[in-house]
Design an enzyme around this catalytic site. Structure first.
Site: not given
Ligand code: ADP
Length: 182
Positions: A16-17, A30, A38, A40, A127-128, A131
């Site tokens: 988790d980032i 966005n 997600g 964000d 984006s994965t 998006y």
């Molecule tokens: P985008 O709209 O750019 O696709 P998302 O947030 O929907 O952004 O997804 C981008 C990536 O971030 C995906 O691989 C998702 O699983 C991942 N993600 C979601 N939550 C977290 C988090 N807390 N830490 C790291 N990565 C995350």
């Protein structure tokens, strides 16, 4: 998994980032910078309202953030001192400059970190998620962009971490990294 490039480290971790302890973390935002789902949503939730407050000031000044661009705010309550918000491309088949825009998101984020003299940065897989960018394609581009930056352009940045949510994404990045010629 960790490799060294030009005396700098590039690592992939699964997790988790929002709990990353690099100086700056990158948000896959966005264009409105008003938060969302997600990664964000997670960053705003942990970082607290001060991040949104700064995002609103940025939007008021310069309008919506186009895909491929990046801006920086405080990290609020996060361990990271700063958040770089970038907008990745929405995947629509691959013929709408998605690859160029994805590369630009990573490059602009790295350049902004350098501009602020930061030493360590964490990226999610931009984006994965919502998006829809295919992860195997995105992973190759992301890693190629970051490795060549570390090799050729990096100055203040000593450490880049990809924090990948879920083992599937982590595995794809690991395979992609092992296939890159540094
Ligand atoms: P985008 O709209 O750019 O696709 P998302 O947030 O929907 O952004 O997804 C981008 C990536 O971030 C995906 O691989 C998702 O699983 C991942 N993600 C979601 N939550 C977290 C988090 N807390 N830490 C790291 N990565 C995350």
């Amino acid at each position: 998994m960790e490799i060294e490039i030009n005396d700098r480290s590039l690592s992939l971790i699964q997790g988790d980032i929002t709990i990353s302890s690099t100086e700056v973390i990158v948000n896959a935002a966005n264009s409105s910078l008003m938060g969302g789902g997600g990664v964000d949503g997670a960053i705003h939730k942990v970082g607290g309202p001060v991040i949104l407050k700064e995002c609103k000031i940025i939007i008021k000044k310069q309008g919506n953030l186009p895909p491929g661009k990046a801006v920086i705010t405080t990290g609020g309550n996060l361990k990271a001192k700063y958040v770089i918000h970038t907008v990745g491309p929405i995947w629509s088949g691959g013929n709408r400059k998605e690859a160029d825009l994805l590369v630009s998101s990573y490059k602009e984020s790295l350049k902004l970190a350098e501009k602020n003299n930061l030493h360590s940065i964490s990226f999610p897989s931009i984006s994965t998620g919502a998006y829809g960018y295919p992860v195997n394609k995105a992973a190759r581009l992301a890693l190629k962009t970051v490795t060549s930056f570390l090799k050729e352009e990096a100055s203040s940045i000593r450490e880049v971490v990809f924090v990948l949510y879920g083992y599937k994404t982590y595995d794809i990045y690991q395979t992609a990294l092992s296939e890159i010629k540094i």
